[in-house]
Design an enzyme around this catalytic site. Structure first.
Site, PDB file in Angstrom:
ATOM      1  N   CYS A  92       0.805  -1.217   0.000  1.00  0.00           N
ATOM      2  CA  CYS A  92       0.000   0.000   0.000  1.00  0.00           C
ATOM      3  C   CYS A  92       0.841   1.271   0.000  1.00  0.00           C
ATOM      4  O   CYS A  92       0.319   2.368  -0.206  1.00  0.00           O
ATOM      5  CB  CYS A  92      -0.925   0.011   1.214  1.00  0.00           C
ATOM      6  SG  CYS A  92      -1.779  -1.545   1.491  1.00  0.00           S
ATOM      7  N   CYS A 113     -13.376   0.494   8.174  1.00  0.00           N
ATOM      8  CA  CYS A 113     -12.556  -0.095   7.109  1.00  0.00           C
ATOM      9  C   CYS A 113     -12.702   0.709   5.822  1.00  0.00           C
ATOM     10  O   CYS A 113     -13.806   1.111   5.456  1.00  0.00           O
ATOM     11  CB  CYS A 113     -12.988  -1.535   6.831  1.00  0.00           C
ATOM     12  SG  CYS A 113     -13.060  -2.604   8.288  1.00  0.00           S
ATOM     13  N   LYS A 116     -10.359   6.099   4.028  1.00  0.00           N
ATOM     14  CA  LYS A 116     -11.674   5.680   4.512  1.00  0.00           C
ATOM     15  C   LYS A 116     -12.796   6.169   3.609  1.00  0.00           C
ATOM     16  O   LYS A 116     -13.739   5.425   3.326  1.00  0.00           O
ATOM     17  CB  LYS A 116     -11.889   6.204   5.942  1.00  0.00           C
ATOM     18  CG  LYS A 116     -13.261   5.900   6.517  1.00  0.00           C
ATOM     19  CD  LYS A 116     -13.474   4.401   6.687  1.00  0.00           C
ATOM     20  CE  LYS A 116     -14.917   4.020   6.900  1.00  0.00           C
ATOM     21  NZ  LYS A 116     -15.736   4.068   5.701  1.00  0.00           N
ATOM     22  N   HIS A 153      -9.059   3.679  -1.624  1.00  0.00           N
ATOM     23  CA  HIS A 153      -7.724   3.110  -1.492  1.00  0.00           C
ATOM     24  C   HIS A 153      -7.369   2.189  -2.671  1.00  0.00           C
ATOM     25  O   HIS A 153      -7.323   0.976  -2.526  1.00  0.00           O
ATOM     26  CB  HIS A 153      -7.630   2.347  -0.166  1.00  0.00           C
ATOM     27  CG  HIS A 153      -6.286   1.787   0.147  1.00  0.00           C
ATOM     28  ND1 HIS A 153      -5.107   2.324  -0.330  1.00  0.00           N
ATOM     29  CD2 HIS A 153      -5.919   0.700   0.895  1.00  0.00           C
ATOM     30  CE1 HIS A 153      -4.077   1.614   0.123  1.00  0.00           C
ATOM     31  NE2 HIS A 153      -4.551   0.610   0.851  1.00  0.00           N
TER      32      HIS A 153
END
Length: 390
Positions: free
Chosen positions: A86, A209, A331, A335
């Site tokens: 990431c 998440c 959030k 992502h």
């Protein structure tokens, strides 16, 4: 050693785009970055490219960097693909800065992309899991959410808090993302909503998440020599720091901190000759709400155990003393793994040049980006500074 500057940055919206490919997404981000220079930069000016991507779904695992740069007309430009889970996009920016500061290049494209929504949930969990420790996490059935849930449980136990701080992260970031037209989840939620989300990995629920997203982002990093003939906006890369740590959570000394983030931040502050108190806002890696809570403490924005107080007091709200994730963060903004770090830089560039629209902060001078790979196996921090005329 020459200074490095971001002179343009852009991104696609983050979300689910069935009609887009990784090439078309990168093209949109690249063209957006060029447009941010008011059309004064074109592909002929580019000396090098660094592209971050995990390669989710197995598409073009080899030579995925040249696959997108050649598509946008960067013919013959040397291109390196960076994979650091990431943190791939953040490390792409770091390598672009290194290329400029070494004198090997005057203008570098730092980009990232990912397509994550074109496969099943089980396959997505697999590709997220490859960023964790293989034998003792992924192959024993631990999900990425499960690893961060262990960190959340440890934090709650150590500091005697419940899930409310995690929910406050969600409320804040959704409020910011609702002001961001590029956000994947651009809606608001209440504290009650966030506390009552469907369980994912106890104690984390759905509101704690981030989503899996498609998207791309690009930053243009230039040297001082290049700026001699350039009159557009420029943001100085004042500090860079990076660090690694054991990939597996069980191999680390703590579950309530990410030591790689702490070391990366210390190095970035030292290079920039500033401290945490001199940062006006930050874009931090909040793949799960606990990650943002830990980031406050790892980055020195507060003492250990005090992150819940910052959230409760509104310190990190858009109108607070230290806004965090004005973009909406992972959030709400989303992502797309390889694009996340470069997307953070795009937000900082917009904020520091006064082009962030409805979420524009009041005259910020310094912004920080914090990008984490996996559950903390890699981290990279950048400090950016708007130069003010004396």
């Amino acid at each position: 050693m020459t200074e490095a500057y971001v002179i343009g940055a852009g991104q696609t919206p983050f979300g689910a785009f069935a009609d887009e490919s990784y090439r078309s997404l990168f093209q949109r981000a690249y063209e957006s970055a060029l447009e941010s220079t008011d059309g004064t930069i074109d592909s002929d000016d580019v000396d090098e490219a660094v592209i971050g991507t995990l390669g989710v779904g197995g598409r073009q695992l080899g030579l995925s960097g040249p696959a997108v740069t050649e598509h946008v007309g960067l013919d013959g430009v040397p291109c390196t693909r960076v994979e650091n889970a990431c943190a791939a996009g953040g490390y792409a920016v770091r390598q672009a800065v290194q290329a400029v500061r070494s004198g090997m290049a005057d203008l570098v494209v730092a980009g990232g992309f990912e397509v994550m929504t074109d496969m099943s949930g089980d396959l997505t969990k697999y590709w997220l899991g490859v960023s964790g420790e293989t034998e003792w996490e992924r192959l024993t059935g631990t999900t990425f959410a499960g690893v961060y849930a262990q960190m959340a449980s440890a934090y709650m136990d150590r500091y005697d808090v419940d899930t409310e701080p995690f929910s406050r992260v969600a409320v804040k970031n959704h409020a910011n993302g609702a002001k961001n037209p590029n956000a994947h989840l651009g809606f608001t939620c209440s504290l009650e909503d966030a506390e009552g989300g469907a369980p994912v990995a106890d104690p984390l629920n759905l509101y704690h998440c981030c989503p899996t997203s498609d998207g791309a982002a690009v930053a243009l990093v230039a040297s001082e020599a290049f700026l001699e003939d350039y009159d557009g906006d420029r943001i100085r890369v004042a500090g860079v720091g990076a660090s690694s740590d054991p990939v597996g959570l069980a191999d680390r000394d703590t579950y309530t901190a990410i030591p790689a983030s702490e070391r990366a931040a210390e190095a970035a502050y030292e290079m920039a000759d500033v401290g945490p108190a001199e940062i006006d806002f930050a874009e931090v890696h909040d793949c799960f709400a606990i990650a943002e809570v830990l980031a406050y403490e790892d980055l020195g924005l507060c003492e250990r155990g005090e992150a819940p107080t910052l959230l409760e007091n509104g310190t990190t709200d858009l109108d607070g003393d230290l806004p965090v994730n004005p973009s909406g963060g992972l959030k709400s903004k989303g992502h797309p793994i390889g694009a996340t770090g470069t997307g953070q830089v795009a937000e900082v560039f917009k904020q520091l040049t006064g082009n962030a629209g409805e979420r524009q902060l009041d005259d910020p001078r310094r912004g920080l980006t914090h990008n984490v790979g996996g559950s903390g196996g890699a981290a990279v921090v950048h400090v950016f500074e708007r130069e003010v005329a004396e």
